[in-house]
Motif scaffolding. Sequence first.
Motif, mmCIF file in Angstrom:
data_model
loop_
_atom_site.group_PDB
_atom_site.id
_atom_site.type_symbol
_atom_site.label_atom_id
_atom_site.label_comp_id
_atom_site.label_asym_id
_atom_site.label_seq_id
_atom_site.Cartn_x
_atom_site.Cartn_y
_atom_site.Cartn_z
ATOM 1 N N SER A 513 14.219 4.139 0.866
ATOM 2 C CA SER A 513 12.928 3.448 0.694
ATOM 3 C C SER A 513 12.679 2.407 1.780
ATOM 4 O O SER A 513 12.034 1.401 1.537
ATOM 5 N N GLY A 519 5.882 2.134 -0.579
ATOM 6 C CA GLY A 519 6.026 3.454 -1.183
ATOM 7 C C GLY A 519 4.730 4.199 -1.406
ATOM 8 O O GLY A 519 4.754 5.413 -1.634
ATOM 9 N N SER A 545 9.543 6.763 -5.555
ATOM 10 C CA SER A 545 8.331 6.179 -4.981
ATOM 11 C C SER A 545 7.118 7.078 -5.210
ATOM 12 O O SER A 545 6.015 6.594 -5.484
#
Length: 781
Positions: A513, A519, A545
């Motif tokens: 991430s 995200g 996400s």
Amino acid sequence: MAKNVHVKIEEMKTNTGLIKNLELSIGKVIDESWTEPMGPTPMPSLTTLRDWDMKLLNRYKPFYMPDCDLCCLCTFGKCDLTAGKRGACGLDIGAQSSRIVLLACSIGAATHTAHARHMVDHLIEKYGQRFPLDVGGLNVKVEAPVTRLVTGIRPATLGDLEDVLEYCETQITHCLSAAHTGQEGNNLDFESKAFHAGMVDQVGMEVADIAQISALGFPKADPDAPLVQLGIGSVDTSKPVIMCIGHNVVPSVGIIDYMEENDIADKLEVVGLCCTAFDITRYSKRGKIVGPISWQLRFIRGGFADVVVLDEQCVRTDAFDEAKRVKAPVIAASEKNCMGFKNRTNDPADEIVADLVSGKETGVLILDPEKVGEVAVKVAQQIAPIRKKFKNLPELDEIIKLAKTCRQCDMCQRSCPQDLKIPAALKAAAEGSLVELTDLYEYCIGCGRCEEACPIKLSIHSFIVKAGERQMIEETNYCRAGRGAIQDIEIRNVGSPIVLGEIPGILAVVGCSNYPKGGKDVYDICREFANRRFIVVTSGCSAMSAGSYKNAEGKTLYEEFPGGFEAGGVTNVGSCVANSHIAGAAIKVANIFAKRNLRGNYEEIADYIYNRVGAVGLAWGAYSQKAAAIAAGFWRLGVPVLVGPHGSKYRRMLLGREDKPEDWEVYDARTGNKVNVGPAPEHLFQTVETKEEAMVTIAKLAIRPNDTWKGRSIKLSHYIDLSKRLYGTMPQDIHLFVRTPADIPMTMKDEIMKILEEKGWKETVIPDPTLLPRMIRKMKE
């Protein structure tokens, strides 16, 4: 297939006497029930597939972007490798950059394979070597496709996986040895060995996941795997909360089993961060996913966790320090991540519980997963009332006060990987407005580098989390539990449309991430291509996400689109080790649809995938060494991989040259003639800066030499539409992808024909493409 055989005879009468309780162990016997002939490359060594690698590497030459021009790996000191200089061992900057890639891929492969070894050893100890593997019942007859392809072994039991792991461990050792001072010296050979490490990584991942799927009862190739709760807001903090962080679910299974056995499963919350979260929800409907790796600090500092359990991989090494500030005891449960704690594995559980609850110990190491379960549950029950609502986040008025001490030195922004405008937000906070800090919540990746850079040690990340607290506690979304493998029938249904190009492509959104702008980009990209009837596959933190946002109707991605491996489907295969099923799906297209032999036949299958299967990998938040290894495994299969801008820190790309027609020649397997097929796909590994660039590039990289005219027309429609919508212009290289007038989308024929005439375009044939001369002979035979 080799098997271990153990025979126990209770009683046997012979001419020489009576024998009782006789046990015989036979090391290996050969089972030849698998009738598929062995291919040319079972259990390939470092150089077995070197010729294939060189075909790819001569087409996609490494482009180096070294973060550092020095080499500090040996005791000769810091060698300057700038401007054509060589180090004391003779390496130049190109070879050194490739050596770093090899090291990263080897570390990643070792991590996944060690995970698999731990998992298999534990499950064999618990269930026995003869416990059967089952990843999909009657729906999956081609199980373990990566293992079959690479090793030539068709594993049927947990014990069979030991031979596979021995191969992986041997090859990783050889890969690492090649990075030693004075070993390999050529950059392309370093790259080939990195490809090898990536291939081995795919095998290790597959072993880990098929073992846990089979023994722990995870969803088995289920396109309708249940939706599970995702987000901090889904956690019932009125109950004691146990948070598990990492990638190896075994300790978490111990926790859930203890709760079930003692009929208290509804009295506590067991939640996970990172890939352990997925595997908890695959094991039990009681599990919940807090979020990806980047949410570790916010959840711990928010005081939500009463007990923190750490296993292995992707765990913040300061998790213990953070947990100690909020009075949350920590249990380290992996020998790979001991945290400096005293080993209490052999101590009575109640003694450990008493020490943790009293504060005599703030962290312990327990390597018995069942004992982890008992201790974690008992500690959580006893300590939750003591530390109820305890947080390490400052109050809003305290943030305003502390913000006034900010020197506006800009060190926080300079250290931030996202270049977030932290000084401006702190200045606004000092003036009484927290809006700018709140806005940063969405984009912060939770690394904490801003705090380390701050000369007056402001808790900047805590400021951001507190400012975004309302959003944080309202994060209630859904993610589909990891389904595991792709069914054979799904492959049969989509094999022809994929190969012919009628399904535009497969988009695999994987990785960490470490996103450039949060995200939401992942969600937008997945939704865009699902709407365009691509097959979208997710895994790991990216899958979380993708499920963390909703459409206008309030539906998450996994509620809006079906979970099958189908056009317009969004399927989550599971945790990091489940990435092997994405590679496995591409391999199964060649085996099930095209009837290509699988067993030890790597080059032919990779050649088929490269020329025919329009798969593209996207690691938008590329971060770890594991991500590098995962990418390398796809490179060797001929699948291009895109990474976000942080991916440039891997130090090199693998780029094609569209201006060199000679680089884009393939053999036509029907005739043996060489044919120019254009830059399809143009690059094997590249970075992109924005989600818009990512979308356009994904559509372009899905183009393959074997596309039918109908398939190529569909793919060009997507490439052109995205380019016009996001860039405002017709692609400048469209002439390179039109082979015949039939390839041109009907609605754009006049416009594109005019461009082709200006470029001096000439019609060519649609070949049966291959990079392997032996495939010409095979087709003629």
